[in-house]
Every structure is written in structure tokens, then in C-alpha cells.
Design a protein around this motif. Structure first.
Motif, PDB file in Angstrom:
ATOM      1  N   LEU A 265      70.436  62.958  -8.478  1.00 32.67           N
ATOM      2  CA  LEU A 265      70.098  62.844  -7.058  1.00 32.67           C
ATOM      3  C   LEU A 265      69.110  61.701  -6.829  1.00 32.67           C
ATOM      4  N   GLN A 266      68.162  61.575  -7.731  1.00 32.07           N
ATOM      5  CA  GLN A 266      67.172  60.502  -7.621  1.00 32.07           C
ATOM      6  C   GLN A 266      67.833  59.134  -7.706  1.00 32.07           C
ATOM      7  N   VAL A 267      68.763  58.968  -8.648  1.00 32.71           N
ATOM      8  CA  VAL A 267      69.464  57.700  -8.802  1.00 32.71           C
ATOM      9  C   VAL A 267      70.248  57.358  -7.540  1.00 32.71           C
ATOM     10  N   ILE A 268      70.971  58.334  -7.008  1.00 33.05           N
ATOM     11  CA  ILE A 268      71.752  58.097  -5.792  1.00 33.05           C
ATOM     12  C   ILE A 268      70.853  57.719  -4.625  1.00 33.05           C
ATOM     13  N   ASP A 269      69.737  58.403  -4.460  1.00 30.08           N
ATOM     14  CA  ASP A 269      68.837  58.095  -3.350  1.00 30.08           C
ATOM     15  C   ASP A 269      68.212  56.707  -3.497  1.00 30.08           C
ATOM     16  N   VAL A 270      67.952  56.284  -4.740  1.00 31.37           N
ATOM     17  CA  VAL A 270      67.447  54.932  -4.967  1.00 31.37           C
ATOM     18  C   VAL A 270      68.513  53.903  -4.602  1.00 31.37           C
ATOM     19  N   LEU A 271      69.747  54.139  -5.035  1.00 35.24           N
ATOM     20  CA  LEU A 271      70.844  53.220  -4.711  1.00 35.24           C
ATOM     21  C   LEU A 271      71.065  53.149  -3.200  1.00 35.24           C
ATOM     22  N   TYR A 272      71.058  54.304  -2.558  1.00 37.32           N
ATOM     23  CA  TYR A 272      71.239  54.334  -1.103  1.00 37.32           C
ATOM     24  C   TYR A 272      70.128  53.549  -0.406  1.00 37.32           C
ATOM     25  N   SER A 273      68.887  53.777  -0.815  1.00 45.72           N
ATOM     26  CA  SER A 273      67.751  53.112  -0.174  1.00 45.72           C
ATOM     27  C   SER A 273      67.815  51.601  -0.365  1.00 45.72           C
ATOM     28  N   LEU A 274      68.166  51.167  -1.572  1.00 45.40           N
ATOM     29  CA  LEU A 274      68.305  49.730  -1.825  1.00 45.40           C
ATOM     30  C   LEU A 274      69.406  49.132  -0.953  1.00 45.40           C
ATOM     31  N   TYR A 275      70.524  49.836  -0.861  1.00 47.46           N
ATOM     32  CA  TYR A 275      71.634  49.344  -0.033  1.00 47.46           C
ATOM     33  C   TYR A 275      71.215  49.280   1.438  1.00 47.46           C
ATOM     34  N   ALA A 276      70.567  50.340   1.930  1.00 47.54           N
ATOM     35  CA  ALA A 276      70.175  50.394   3.340  1.00 47.54           C
ATOM     36  C   ALA A 276      69.164  49.305   3.690  1.00 47.54           C
ATOM     37  N   VAL A 277      68.255  49.020   2.775  1.00 48.11           N
ATOM     38  CA  VAL A 277      67.261  47.960   3.019  1.00 48.11           C
ATOM     39  C   VAL A 277      67.937  46.594   3.043  1.00 48.11           C
ATOM     40  N   ARG A 278      68.883  46.376   2.129  1.00 54.30           N
ATOM     41  CA  ARG A 278      69.609  45.105   2.103  1.00 54.30           C
ATOM     42  C   ARG A 278      70.452  44.907   3.355  1.00 54.30           C
ATOM     43  N   ASN A 279      70.922  46.000   3.929  1.00 55.16           N
ATOM     44  CA  ASN A 279      71.809  45.941   5.100  1.00 55.16           C
ATOM     45  C   ASN A 279      71.173  46.728   6.242  1.00 55.16           C
ATOM     46  N   PHE A 280      69.923  46.375   6.538  1.00 54.54           N
ATOM     47  CA  PHE A 280      69.095  47.196   7.420  1.00 54.54           C
ATOM     48  C   PHE A 280      69.705  47.376   8.807  1.00 54.54           C
ATOM     49  N   GLY A 281      70.164  46.289   9.412  1.00 57.68           N
ATOM     50  CA  GLY A 281      70.696  46.385  10.771  1.00 57.68           C
ATOM     51  C   GLY A 281      71.886  47.310  10.867  1.00 57.68           C
ATOM     52  N   ALA A 283      72.828  49.525   8.716  1.00 55.90           N
ATOM     53  CA  ALA A 283      72.460  50.866   8.263  1.00 55.90           C
ATOM     54  C   ALA A 283      71.847  51.670   9.401  1.00 55.90           C
ATOM     55  N   ILE A 284      70.952  51.036  10.162  1.00 57.37           N
ATOM     56  CA  ILE A 284      70.333  51.729  11.295  1.00 57.37           C
ATOM     57  C   ILE A 284      71.384  52.090  12.349  1.00 57.37           C
ATOM     58  N   GLU A 285      72.297  51.157  12.598  1.00 60.35           N
ATOM     59  CA  GLU A 285      73.373  51.442  13.555  1.00 60.35           C
ATOM     60  C   GLU A 285      74.191  52.647  13.102  1.00 60.35           C
ATOM     61  N   GLY A 286      74.501  52.700  11.821  1.00 63.67           N
ATOM     62  CA  GLY A 286      75.267  53.811  11.292  1.00 63.67           C
ATOM     63  C   GLY A 286      74.518  55.126  11.392  1.00 63.67           C
ATOM     64  N   LEU A 287      73.222  55.106  11.107  1.00 59.09           N
ATOM     65  CA  LEU A 287      72.415  56.324  11.191  1.00 59.09           C
ATOM     66  C   LEU A 287      72.345  56.839  12.625  1.00 59.09           C
ATOM     67  N   VAL A 288      72.180  55.904  13.568  1.00 57.71           N
ATOM     68  CA  VAL A 288      72.124  56.311  14.981  1.00 57.71           C
ATOM     69  C   VAL A 288      73.459  56.886  15.419  1.00 57.71           C
ATOM     70  N   ARG A 289      74.547  56.227  15.052  1.00 57.55           N
ATOM     71  CA  ARG A 289      75.886  56.676  15.448  1.00 57.55           C
ATOM     72  C   ARG A 289      76.209  58.059  14.867  1.00 57.55           C
ATOM     73  N   THR A 290      75.903  58.260  13.599  1.00 54.28           N
ATOM     74  CA  THR A 290      76.218  59.546  12.981  1.00 54.28           C
ATOM     75  C   THR A 290      75.242  60.640  13.409  1.00 54.28           C
ATOM     76  N   SER A 291      74.037  60.248  13.837  1.00 57.41           N
ATOM     77  CA  SER A 291      73.086  61.244  14.352  1.00 57.41           C
ATOM     78  C   SER A 291      73.628  61.890  15.615  1.00 57.41           C
ATOM     79  N   ASP A 292      74.297  61.085  16.439  1.00 55.94           N
ATOM     80  CA  ASP A 292      74.896  61.634  17.661  1.00 55.94           C
ATOM     81  C   ASP A 292      75.964  62.668  17.315  1.00 55.94           C
ATOM     82  N   VAL A 293      76.740  62.358  16.282  1.00 53.85           N
ATOM     83  CA  VAL A 293      77.791  63.295  15.870  1.00 53.85           C
ATOM     84  C   VAL A 293      77.179  64.555  15.280  1.00 53.85           C
ATOM     85  N   MET A 294      76.168  64.388  14.433  1.00 60.07           N
ATOM     86  CA  MET A 294      75.553  65.526  13.760  1.00 60.07           C
ATOM     87  C   MET A 294      74.793  66.421  14.716  1.00 60.07           C
ATOM     88  N   SER A 295      74.324  65.845  15.824  1.00 57.15           N
ATOM     89  CA  SER A 295      73.572  66.645  16.796  1.00 57.15           C
ATOM     90  C   SER A 295      74.443  67.731  17.419  1.00 57.15           C
TER      91      SER A 295
END
Length: 299
Positions: A265-281, A283-295
Motif C-alpha cells: 500500500l505504501q509503494v502504491i501511494d508513493v507512486l500515485y503521489s509522484l504521478y499526481a505531482v508530475r501531472n498536477f493540473g 490530477a486535480i481536475e480528475g479528483l474534482v470530477r470524481t468527487s462529484d460522482v462519489m458524493s
């Protein structure tokens, strides 16, 4: 890690784990030590060098590589570990239901042991992950048109976490719980795909075979495992190693580490965080879009 690290993680576990990143000469020494540590604890540096076909200075370099001060201290650590029964991959008179927990443990003891084991796993994973391999893994994730995941047993928890993380930031992911369909799914992967196999032992047949088949299809392959000498590593372009090895001496088939999921789990979260930071814009758009669905799933 310093001198205090020897008590945090067994010296034999550390050697097996770090050997994955060693050059061939140092790896020969590591293999010799792991094969018969009871002999190495009383051997001279000259004899060990001769047996491994290396120079004495290479043995000294090996000792420093595993962050032990000198060869004599190295032998003392092995002797202490063997005397305490920490290094063996063989069954003892006590039967364990979870790592080092037996029927003799009470509530307080179990709470302390599980908590300490988790904390040790997190610290050791942090200390041992290769930054270069992490960077290669994140680049492969960025370049992939789809990520296919392959795992069984406790490693499925890691896959579920990975699906949640990467799908939320817009990465297409592929995973099937049905074993037959999962095996067939490798035929849909290609040169632009990334196949990730997760197995603590590195010997789970369906996971190893899936990574092998994905590689044949031209996909980039990545494995997360604790055993650098396991079959899954042979089919991986990129390997990330976790330190959750219980049976240090002997085969990785001894049993799955019960806390392997924490490191995974730690390895996956590190990989995810590195990817999200590299593709910040994006990634944020995706988080906002999926937050609406998850709500819509919450009161």
C-alpha cells in the motif's frame, strides 16, 4: 541507517532485500551468506572472499553496503540473529498465526507486536525503495494508455487501493477478479500498456504467468515483491522491492508475510503521489470530477 538499524531490521532480511540492487560481485557474497549464515558467522574474511571469487576489499565493501561498520561486527550480528531464532526460514516449536504471534500472547502483547511490526515495515520500506526505480515506474505509468493489475490473496488489497488512486486522476485501469478472465485480459495489452504484478513471495503462479504473458504482448512490466530472486522479477522491466520478508533463509514459498500489504500500500501511494505531482493540473481536475460522482454515494 546507522548502528541502531541493525535492531530494527534483521541483518539477514536486510541482505536479502538489498541484494536486489547489488552488482554481481556483491550479489555473490549476499547469496553465500543467505545460503549458510551459520557457516559465515565463523568464517574469515579471506575464506569468504575466496569462496565468492572476489577480493577481500570487495567483502569489506559489501559489509559497508549493508551499513555495518566492519566484518567482525557483521559476523556478530549474524550470530546474534541466529541465536535468537530471527533468521531461520524453518518452522519452530511455536506455531504462529500472524508473524511472531503465538497462542502464548495476550491482548497487550498482540497489540504491541502488531503495532511495532507495522511501524517497522513502514520505516524499512521508506529506507529501501530505490528512487531511480520509482522514477522509472512513474514514467511508465505516465506513458501507459492502460494499466493492467495482477494479484491474488492479500495483495488484492493493494490492487483495490491502486484502482481507486489512479482512476480518480484519470488513468485507465484494468483488473478482473475472475482468474480466467484475468489471464485472458493480458491479450488485450500491448506496447503502450503497463502491466503491474503484485506478489509478496513473487511466486504466485497466476500473477507471474500474467506478467510473463503481458511482456510477450509487448507491454511494459512492473512487479512489487519482497524477493529479488523470485520468478516474477525475471518478467519485470521494473522491480520495486518491499522488506516484508519473514522466512529470510530458504525459499520464498515458506509463507506470505502477513504485513506485506502495508508495504505494498505504501509503494502504491508513493507512486500515485509522484504521478499526481508530475501531472498536477489534470490530477486535480480528475479528483474534482470524481468527487462529484462519489458524493452521490454518501448521505
Amino acid at each position: 541507517m546507522g548502528d541502531g538499524a541493525e535492531t530494527k531490521q534483521g541483518i539477514l532480511a536486510r541482505i536479502r532485500w538489498m541484494s536486489a540492487y547489488m552488482n554481481p560481485a556483491l550479489r555473490r557474497i549476499a547469496d553465500r551468506v543467505l545460503k549458510a549464515p551459520e557457516e559465515v558467522k565463523s568464517i574469515s574474511i579471506k575464506d569468504l572472499a575466496t569462496q565468492c571469487e572476489v577480493s577481500e576489499s570487495t567483502v569489506t565493501r559489501f559489509v559497508r553496503e549493508i551499513e555495518v561498520t566492519n566484518f567482525q561486527h557483521f559476523k556478530i550480528l549474524i550470530a546474534e540473529e541466529l541465536s535468537q531464532g530471527l533468521g531461520g526460514g524453518h518452522l519452530t516449536t511455536d506455531r504462529h498465526v500472524y508473524e511472531d504471534i503465538t497462542e502464548k500472547d495476550d491482548t497487550a502483547s498482540i497489540l504491541s507486536k502488531v503495532t511495532a511490526r507495522y511501524a517497522m515495515t513502514v520505516a524499512d520500506t521508506r529506507a529501501g525503495l530505490s528512487a531511480d526505480e520509482l522514477e522509472r515506474a512513474v514514467t511508465a505509468i505516465e506513458d501507459a494508455d492502460v494499466i493492467g493489475f495482477f494479484a491474488m490473496g492479500a495483495s488484492l488489497i493493494c490492487v483495490e487501493n491502486a484502482l481507486l488512486r489512479f482512476m480518480r486522476v484519470g488513468k485507465r485501469c484494468l483488473f478482473f477478479r475472475d482468474l480466467g478472465i484475468r489471464q485472458i485480459s493480458t491479450s488485450t495489452l500491448g506496447p503502450k500498456s503497463l502491466a503491474i504484478g503484485i506478489s509478496n513471495s513473487g511466486r504466485t503462479i497466476s500473477t507471474v504467468d500474467s506478467l510473463r504473458d503481458a511482456k510477450v504482448q509487448g507491454a511494459t512490466t512492473l512487479c512489487i515483491t519482497s524477493f529479488p530472486d523470485s520468478p516474477i522479477v525475471r518478467h519485470a522491466d521494473i522491480s520495486l522491492f518491499t522488506p516484508t520478508v519473514t522466512g529470510v533463509i530458504g525459499s520464498g514459498e515458506y509463507h506470505e508475510s502477513m504485513v506485506s500489504k502495508i508495504a505494498q500500500l505504501q509503494v502504491i501511494d508513493v507512486l500515485y503521489s509522484l504521478y499526481a505531482v508530475r501531472n498536477f493540473g489534470s490530477a486535480i481536475e480528475g479528483l474534482v470530477r470524481t468527487s462529484d460522482v462519489m458524493s452521490l454515494t454518501r448521505y
